[in-house]
Write an enzyme that holds these catalytic residues in place. Structure first.
Site, PDB file in Angstrom:
ATOM      1  N   ALA A 175      49.492 -48.234  29.350  1.00  0.00           N
ATOM      2  CA  ALA A 175      48.607 -47.085  29.509  1.00  0.00           C
ATOM      3  C   ALA A 175      48.995 -45.941  28.573  1.00  0.00           C
ATOM      4  O   ALA A 175      48.135 -45.167  28.144  1.00  0.00           O
ATOM      5  CB  ALA A 175      48.595 -46.609  30.958  1.00  0.00           C
ATOM      6  N   THR A 176      50.267 -45.816  28.233  1.00  0.00           N
ATOM      7  CA  THR A 176      50.673 -44.756  27.297  1.00  0.00           C
ATOM      8  C   THR A 176      49.943 -44.935  25.967  1.00  0.00           C
ATOM      9  O   THR A 176      49.373 -43.980  25.422  1.00  0.00           O
ATOM     10  CB  THR A 176      52.198 -44.791  27.063  1.00  0.00           C
ATOM     11  OG1 THR A 176      52.855 -44.601  28.319  1.00  0.00           O
ATOM     12  CG2 THR A 176      52.639 -43.708  26.094  1.00  0.00           C
ATOM     13  N   ASN A 218      49.685 -40.146  39.707  1.00  0.00           N
ATOM     14  CA  ASN A 218      50.853 -41.015  39.895  1.00  0.00           C
ATOM     15  C   ASN A 218      51.935 -40.399  40.775  1.00  0.00           C
ATOM     16  O   ASN A 218      52.845 -41.091  41.206  1.00  0.00           O
ATOM     17  CB  ASN A 218      51.452 -41.377  38.538  1.00  0.00           C
ATOM     18  CG  ASN A 218      51.685 -40.170  37.663  1.00  0.00           C
ATOM     19  OD1 ASN A 218      50.749 -39.452  37.307  1.00  0.00           O
ATOM     20  ND2 ASN A 218      52.934 -39.913  37.335  1.00  0.00           N
ATOM     21  N   GLN A 237      46.967 -45.806  37.755  1.00  0.00           N
ATOM     22  CA  GLN A 237      47.294 -45.883  39.180  1.00  0.00           C
ATOM     23  C   GLN A 237      46.120 -46.380  40.010  1.00  0.00           C
ATOM     24  O   GLN A 237      46.326 -46.985  41.066  1.00  0.00           O
ATOM     25  CB  GLN A 237      47.724 -44.507  39.702  1.00  0.00           C
ATOM     26  CG  GLN A 237      49.021 -44.004  39.122  1.00  0.00           C
ATOM     27  CD  GLN A 237      50.244 -44.794  39.589  1.00  0.00           C
ATOM     28  OE1 GLN A 237      50.237 -45.456  40.616  1.00  0.00           O
ATOM     29  NE2 GLN A 237      51.305 -44.729  38.812  1.00  0.00           N
ATOM     30  N   SER A 253      47.213 -50.260  32.928  1.00  0.00           N
ATOM     31  CA  SER A 253      48.573 -50.741  32.688  1.00  0.00           C
ATOM     32  C   SER A 253      48.860 -51.920  33.610  1.00  0.00           C
ATOM     33  O   SER A 253      48.646 -51.829  34.820  1.00  0.00           O
ATOM     34  CB  SER A 253      49.567 -49.606  32.977  1.00  0.00           C
ATOM     35  OG  SER A 253      50.886 -50.092  32.879  1.00  0.00           O
ATOM     36  N   ALA A 254      49.353 -53.023  33.054  1.00  0.00           N
ATOM     37  CA  ALA A 254      49.577 -54.235  33.866  1.00  0.00           C
ATOM     38  C   ALA A 254      50.695 -54.044  34.892  1.00  0.00           C
ATOM     39  O   ALA A 254      50.604 -54.539  36.014  1.00  0.00           O
ATOM     40  CB  ALA A 254      49.914 -55.417  32.955  1.00  0.00           C
ATOM     41  N   HIS A 255      51.749 -53.322  34.518  1.00  0.00           N
ATOM     42  CA  HIS A 255      52.910 -53.274  35.426  1.00  0.00           C
ATOM     43  C   HIS A 255      52.710 -52.368  36.634  1.00  0.00           C
ATOM     44  O   HIS A 255      53.565 -52.306  37.514  1.00  0.00           O
ATOM     45  CB  HIS A 255      54.200 -52.927  34.666  1.00  0.00           C
ATOM     46  CG  HIS A 255      54.383 -51.489  34.292  1.00  0.00           C
ATOM     47  ND1 HIS A 255      55.130 -50.627  35.047  1.00  0.00           N
ATOM     48  CD2 HIS A 255      53.955 -50.787  33.234  1.00  0.00           C
ATOM     49  CE1 HIS A 255      55.145 -49.444  34.460  1.00  0.00           C
ATOM     50  NE2 HIS A 255      54.442 -49.507  33.358  1.00  0.00           N
ATOM     51  N   THR A 303      50.181 -58.640  16.448  1.00  0.00           N
ATOM     52  CA  THR A 303      50.065 -59.938  17.108  1.00  0.00           C
ATOM     53  C   THR A 303      49.990 -59.758  18.618  1.00  0.00           C
ATOM     54  O   THR A 303      50.789 -59.017  19.193  1.00  0.00           O
ATOM     55  CB  THR A 303      51.273 -60.819  16.738  1.00  0.00           C
ATOM     56  OG1 THR A 303      51.307 -60.947  15.318  1.00  0.00           O
ATOM     57  CG2 THR A 303      51.183 -62.189  17.378  1.00  0.00           C
ATOM     58  N   CYS A 363      58.076 -40.826  35.771  1.00  0.00           N
ATOM     59  CA  CYS A 363      57.536 -40.973  34.418  1.00  0.00           C
ATOM     60  C   CYS A 363      57.993 -39.858  33.481  1.00  0.00           C
ATOM     61  O   CYS A 363      57.932 -39.993  32.280  1.00  0.00           O
ATOM     62  CB  CYS A 363      56.016 -40.995  34.464  1.00  0.00           C
ATOM     63  SG  CYS A 363      55.411 -42.350  35.463  1.00  0.00           S
TER      64      CYS A 363
HETATM   65  C1  LIG Z   1      52.585 -45.479  34.546  1.00  0.00           C
HETATM   66  C2  LIG Z   1      51.526 -44.565  34.059  1.00  0.00           C
HETATM   67  C3  LIG Z   1      51.285 -44.406  32.684  1.00  0.00           C
HETATM   68  C4  LIG Z   1      52.110 -45.105  31.637  1.00  0.00           C
HETATM   69  O1  LIG Z   1      51.809 -46.487  31.617  1.00  0.00           O
HETATM   70  P1  LIG Z   1      52.702 -47.481  30.744  1.00  0.00           P
HETATM   71  O2  LIG Z   1      51.923 -48.758  30.814  1.00  0.00           O
HETATM   72  O3  LIG Z   1      54.017 -47.566  31.430  1.00  0.00           O
HETATM   73  O4  LIG Z   1      52.774 -46.937  29.376  1.00  0.00           O
HETATM   74  C5  LIG Z   1      50.279 -43.553  32.302  1.00  0.00           C
HETATM   75  N1  LIG Z   1      49.543 -42.901  33.195  1.00  0.00           N
HETATM   76  C6  LIG Z   1      49.733 -43.026  34.525  1.00  0.00           C
HETATM   77  C7  LIG Z   1      48.869 -42.278  35.477  1.00  0.00           C
HETATM   78  C8  LIG Z   1      50.741 -43.865  34.989  1.00  0.00           C
HETATM   79  O5  LIG Z   1      50.939 -43.982  36.293  1.00  0.00           O
END
Ligand SMILES: *Cc1c(COP(=O)(O)O)cnc(C)c1O
Length: 379
Positions: free
Chosen positions: A72-73, A141, A169, A189-191, A230, A316
């Protein structure tokens, strides 16, 4: 001692089903998705396209509107720095991945109400002839507040400016439908949804209107020229599987998380005085509880309970002693900000873990308050 993980806004564990889906793509199916001359590459490309459909389906997008990123960054940076030049409107409670790239541009940072919501009328007033982009998150978040995304989308559509929302989120936790909303760009963001770290996506609207972005990474022209490099096929496969699971299980899971959250909230509030809830009482992520516990240093409380993983402020914003910019924006005093604890409940938490957390938190708070000269004792 068994550890209890209650920090699912910082990251989530990979679902074992996600790991299973990923494994073949590290070994026998290792091809480069851009090498379509042979079966190795084609097999990888097919897996990427399946994942693209899975990610698109979670948010109601078309697969051609999904650009894979490193998270997401990167999605936030691509949206904000890749949008046409001009003025940007954002809000004080955004993630640093939005606020920091906005500093590179001419940006208006809007205030929020005491629950952390931006007033769509403020967005409307902040838009000028030079505004090209509004960036307001879907869900916070830290305090879990869900923003008025549909209303802000309407304002942006009426004024002809692009609307980006950071949904890192919200995705997988609350329903999202980009077709039913005037959203042009959305970061994922996948994680944060039980997928692997290091992968995410930016949704880029193709129709009504077609959004034109410029890339920030240059090199091979992958992802329709928007994100060269890639593709990390195993991570993308895992991300796709995580989205498919989230889409299937969200109704049941959000109900279960909400019940766990209410169990935690009721347990803490019934047995402790001088505790306040931060964020919106109803319009919040089901697994989020954010509280200020007066007369307690959050860092001291967290250190006293090493087996319970919770966060003080936002994980974060790296390891700074600065109180959270989000709590400051909703008017929490600097003192109370240092008394604040964020709980993020997730897929694998149990009733029993919540009960243990309540027991130990209450005991630790009472112990620490005994030592505090400030805590008002009844005579
Ligand atoms: C975790 C988070 C991000 C960053 O995501 P990454 O995939 O770790 O770079 C950005 N925005 C929000 C609101 C988040 O919770």
């Amino acid at each position: 001692m068994a550890r209890i993980y209650l920090d699912h806004h910082a990251t989530t564990p990979c679902d074992p089903r996600v790991v299973q889906a990923m494994l073949p793509y590290f070994t026998e199916k290792f091809g480069n998705a851009a090498s379509r001359d042979h079966a190795f590459g084609r097999e990888a490309a097919e897996a990427v396209e399946k994942a693209r459909r899975q990610v698109a389906a979670l948010i109601g997008a078309d697969e051609s509107e999904i650009v894979f990123t490193s998270g997401a960054t990167e999605g936030d940076n691509l949206a904000i720095l890749g949008a046409p030049p001009g003025h940007v409107v954002t809000a004080a409670t955004e993630h640093k991945a939005v606020l920091d790239p906005c500093k590179v541009r001419d940006a208006t940072v809007l205030p929020v109400d005491r629950h952390g919501r931006v007033d769509p009328a403020d967005v409307e007033k902040a838009i000028t002839d030079r505004t090209t982009l509004v960036s307001i998150m879907s869900a916070n978040n830290e305090i879990g507040t869900i923003g008025p995304v549909a209303e802000i989308g309407k304002v942006c559509a009426a004024r002809g400016v692009l609307f980006h929302t950071d949904a890192a989120q919200a995705a997988g936790r609350v329903p999202i439908d980009v077709r039913a909303t005037d959203v042009h760009l959305m970061s994922l963001s996948a994680h944060k949804l039980y997928g692997p770290k290091g992968v995410g996506a930016l949704y880029v609207r193709k129709r009504k209107p077609r959004v034109k972005l410029s890339p920030i990474l240059h090199g091979g022209g992958h992802e329709q020229g928007l994100r060269s490099g890639t593709l990390p096929v195993p991570l993308i496969v895992g991300f796709g599987e995580a989205c498919a699971i989230a889409a299937r299980e969200m109704p049941e899971e959000s109900e279960r998380l909400l019940a766990l959250r209410e169990r935690l909230r009721a347990g803490l509030f019934a047995r402790l005085d001088c505790v306040t809830l931060n964020g919106h009482p109803e319009l919040r992520l089901p697994g989020n509880l954010h509280v200020s516990i007066a007369y307690i240093e959050a860092d001291g409380l967290i250190a006293a309970l090493p087996e319970i993983a919770v966060s003080s402020g936002a994980a974060c914003t790296t390891a700074t002693a600065e109180p959270s910019h989000v709590l400051k924006a909703i008017g929490v005093s600097e003192d109370l900000a240092h008394n604040s604890v964020r709980f993020g409940i997730g897929r694998f938490n149990t009733d029993r873990e919540i009960d243990i957390t309540v027991e130990r938190m209450v005991a630790a708070v009472k112990r620490l308050r005994e030592l505090s000269p400030l805590y008002p004792r009844r005579p």
